[in-house]
Structure formats: C-alpha cells, structure tokens
Design a protein around this motif. Structure first.
Motif, short mmCIF file in Angstrom:
data_model
loop_
_atom_site.label_atom_id
_atom_site.label_comp_id
_atom_site.label_asym_id
_atom_site.label_seq_id
_atom_site.Cartn_x
_atom_site.Cartn_y
_atom_site.Cartn_z
N SER A 1 -11.31 4.45 -1.53
CA SER A 1 -10.17 4.36 -0.61
C SER A 1 -9.41 5.67 -0.48
O SER A 1 -9.29 6.46 -1.42
CB SER A 1 -9.20 3.28 -1.08
OG SER A 1 -9.84 2.05 -1.24
N GLU B 1 -4.09 3.18 -1.48
CA GLU B 1 -4.06 1.81 -1.97
C GLU B 1 -2.66 1.51 -2.50
O GLU B 1 -1.80 2.38 -2.54
CB GLU B 1 -5.07 1.61 -3.12
CG GLU B 1 -6.52 1.55 -2.72
CD GLU B 1 -6.91 0.23 -2.03
OE1 GLU B 1 -6.07 -0.70 -2.01
OE2 GLU B 1 -8.03 0.14 -1.51
N GLY B 2 -2.46 0.27 -2.93
CA GLY B 2 -1.36 -0.08 -3.80
C GLY B 2 -2.01 -0.21 -5.17
O GLY B 2 -2.22 0.75 -5.88
N SER C 1 1.28 4.62 1.37
CA SER C 1 0.91 5.59 2.39
C SER C 1 2.10 6.54 2.54
O SER C 1 3.21 6.11 2.85
CB SER C 1 0.61 4.90 3.73
OG SER C 1 0.32 5.85 4.72
N ASN D 1 0.83 -1.20 0.00
CA ASN D 1 0.00 0.00 0.00
C ASN D 1 0.86 1.25 0.00
O ASN D 1 1.87 1.31 0.71
CB ASN D 1 -0.92 0.04 1.22
CG ASN D 1 -2.10 -0.90 1.08
OD1 ASN D 1 -2.65 -1.06 -0.01
ND2 ASN D 1 -2.50 -1.53 2.17
N GLN E 1 -8.98 3.11 6.10
CA GLN E 1 -8.34 3.24 4.78
C GLN E 1 -9.36 3.13 3.64
O GLN E 1 -9.24 3.82 2.62
CB GLN E 1 -7.28 2.15 4.61
CG GLN E 1 -6.70 2.06 3.20
CD GLN E 1 -6.13 0.69 2.88
OE1 GLN E 1 -5.99 -0.16 3.76
NE2 GLN E 1 -5.78 0.47 1.63
N SER F 1 -3.03 6.31 -5.70
CA SER F 1 -2.06 5.33 -6.16
C SER F 1 -2.25 5.04 -7.65
O SER F 1 -2.29 5.95 -8.47
CB SER F 1 -2.16 4.05 -5.32
OG SER F 1 -1.07 3.20 -5.57
#
Length: 365
Positions: free
Chosen positions: A270, A273-274, A114, A112, A192, A295
C-alpha cells in the motif's frame, strides 16, 4: 430503562477492513444491550449477517450534495438515535452536521493516514471540533493530527482481530500438491493498494529467481463502474508482463479464511494505510508478511522474524524479501507465527472494543 439506540454510519457494506471492524463493533455493542443499526449510501451488501439491519440512503447520480445530506438527516432524525458512530470522511461530515442540527452525540473515526494538504482536509479536520470524540486506529494518524491540527484531541483505538480468523496457526503445515510458493494479497481495487507495484514485483521474481515457482493471488472487492478502468489497467499490465499464468485477480469471497489457509506468504504494498485489517488477519493465520513502510505497518512486523518491512518504491527489496521467506524452514515459520501471535495479543486484542465501550458509556451516561 429505555434501550439506547446507536447508529453506525459507513459508506457501504462492501468487503473491506473498515466494514469488518464496524460490524464487529456493532455486534459487540449489541451484546452490551444497545440497539445497533447500520446506515450506508452505497447498496453493496457483501456482509449477509448484517443484511437485515442495514438502512441504505442512496445518493444517486443526479442528486446534489445538499439533497443527499438532507436525505441522510431525515433518515437519522426519524429513528431517534441516541448516538452516531461514523467511519470515514463522508460519513464523519454527515454525522457532524447531524450533531449541529439534530443535537445527536457523535463519535467519528478516521481510518487511513493520507498526508495530503489543502483546504478540503483542513475543513474536514475543523469539522471534527463538533464531534464528541475523534478516534483513529493508528499511532501514525494520531501523531499526524496532533502535529498538524493542534486543536484536535484524537484517541487511539486500534483494530481488533476478528473472531473468525483468530485461530492462530491454522495456516501452518499446509499440504501442497505442487512446489509453487503461493503469495496472497487482499484489498480493494484502488490505487491506494498499489497493486500495479505488485505486478512489477511478480515480474522481478520471475526474472531474478526463475528457479522458484510461484503463484500470486489478489482478492479485491467488486469492480463496479468507478473501478473498472483501474481493474482493466491491471489486467493489461499482467498480460504485458507475461504473467497470465502467474498473477490472478479475484473478487471478494465470503470466506477469506480459505485464501489465507491456502497461502504461504502475505503481501501488501500500500501507498498509505491506517492499520490494515487484512495484515492482522494474515498474521492470525501464522503467515509471514511483507508490507510497505507506511503508517503503523512497522508495529506489525518484527523485521526478519515474522516478515519484512520494505520501503516504498523499492521493488527489488520487496521481491528479495519474498524470495527469502520462500526458503524459511518450518521451525522459522513457527517462530514467526508465535511472534505474530504476541503482537496481535498485545496491540490488537478485544481490549480495543472495551475502549470503544468506555467512550459510548461516557457520552450516553
């Protein structure tokens, strides 16, 4: 020749995108002749197919961090693994300590993006210097690490669409016994995922477009003790906004394909995220998607064709996008599904597993 033993390290086998991806990787490596074992520290066994091949090293409430790490190292050492692949922050730290003390090669994967700063993220990225390879699953994460932690050399390996939901178009032409637009969200019960924002959007849909009947379903994970407060707050918000007959919260289900095939639109609001695995799954069912612009989500969406990208903290636009899709005819839905299929094939196909295979071969040769 001795069979090489690979440990796949992840905090739990609960429902989740990372779990789906690491299971898929483990099965793929097994077909190549490697012996694969999973190790966790939360005893959440959602994936029954892996139940016989999971070792749990429980942390316990009263066990301090040092004892917890020593337990893990003992479990790893006793089984003579040749390689450790770790997903997530905690497991990456454990793998990197195992590399320093036991000398076992490790591949760590950040899942993820962040962008929080501070000493904790700095030390974690410093620890990645110990790893043999660092893998990320999004272009945004790759660029973030290169720009902010120049000593790292991350490798981009995107998610692969799971076989069980890769039959493009199964979600199209669904028979409906009512006129409701069925909106689906999937993800763990955590801030998240911004589910409270989705409740706000549901309220907007009800007030701005009263002529449209809709139902919104969110499928999450187990609401354990650490998540029950958040789950209860969501239920309070649903009740306060008069959405008890419109917005429904569910636990994880074994066959999530039933939820995709019974829905018309997929949403994921979200905060970070990834690459969201659930969005890839929804795309494989031909569902139009509405995602927040975080992301790599913009790589998944051809704006206005297979869905929409919405800015964070813009509930009006998010609601308008859902309303717009609810009026798409079948021809436009089919065109969107074809676009999703091309995106999945181009960026998220089985070739990504082959990239992991190459890393493993290079390290173990």
């Amino acid at each position: 020749m001795k069979q090489k033993r690979i440990l796949l390290l992840i905090e739990s086998m609960a429902a989740g995108g990372a779990q789906t991806q690491i299971l898929q990787l483990g099965k793929f490596l097994s077909t190549l002749g490697y012996s694969t074992t999973y190790m966790t520290h939360f005893d959440d066994q959602f994936h029954e197919s892996a139940a016989d091949n999971v070792i749990c090293v429980p942390r316990g409430r009263k066990v301090n961090t040092l004892c917890f790490i020593l337990r893990y190292l003992s479990a790893i050492k006793s089984r003579n693994f040749d390689l450790v692949i770790a997903y997530g922050a905690t497991c990456s730290v454990i793998a990197e300590i195992a590399k320093m003390i036991l000398g076992i090669p490790v591949i760590v994967s950040e899942r993820n993006l962040s962008e929080k700063g501070g000493i904790g993220p700095f030390l974690r990225r410093l620890g990645h210097l110990v790893a043999d390879r660092l893998v990320v699953n999004s272009q945004a994460q790759l660029e973030f690490l290169k720009n902010n932690y120049g000593w790292l050399d991350p490798i981009l390996i995107r998610n692969s669409v799971p076989d069980k939901v890769s039959d493009l178009g199964r979600g199209l032409d669904k028979p409906r016994n009512d006129r409701k637009v069925r909106i689906l969200g999937v993800g763990k019960y955590a801030p998240q995922k911004n589910i409270n924002f989705l409740i706000e959007i549901a309220n907007l849909l009800k007030s701005k477009y009263p002529q449209v009947e809709f139902r919104m379903d969110w499928y999450g994970d187990k609401t354990g003790e650490e998540k029950i407060e958040y789950f209860n707050l969501l239920n309070v918000a649903i009740d306060a906004n008069g959405l008890t007959e419109t917005f429904f919260l569910h636990p994880a289900i074994a066959d999530i394909s039933m939820a995709y095939s019974g829905s018309n639109i997929f949403v994921l609001p979200s905060l970070f995220e990834g690459t969201p695995n659930v969005a890839l799954e929804a795309m494989s069912f031909g569902l139009p998607i509405v995602l927040t612009d975080v992301s790599d989500n913009r790589y998944l969406v051809n704006h206005g064709v297979n869905g929409f990208i919405s800015q964070l903290n813009d509930p009006d636009s998010f609601a308008d996008y859902i309303y717009s899709i609810s009026h798409w005819d079948q021809r436009r839905l089919d065109a969107g599904a074809e676009t999703s299929g091309r995106i999945l094939k181009h960026l998220f196909g089985p070739g990504n597993l082959g990239k992991f295979e190459k890393l493993v071969v290079d390290i173990l040769k």
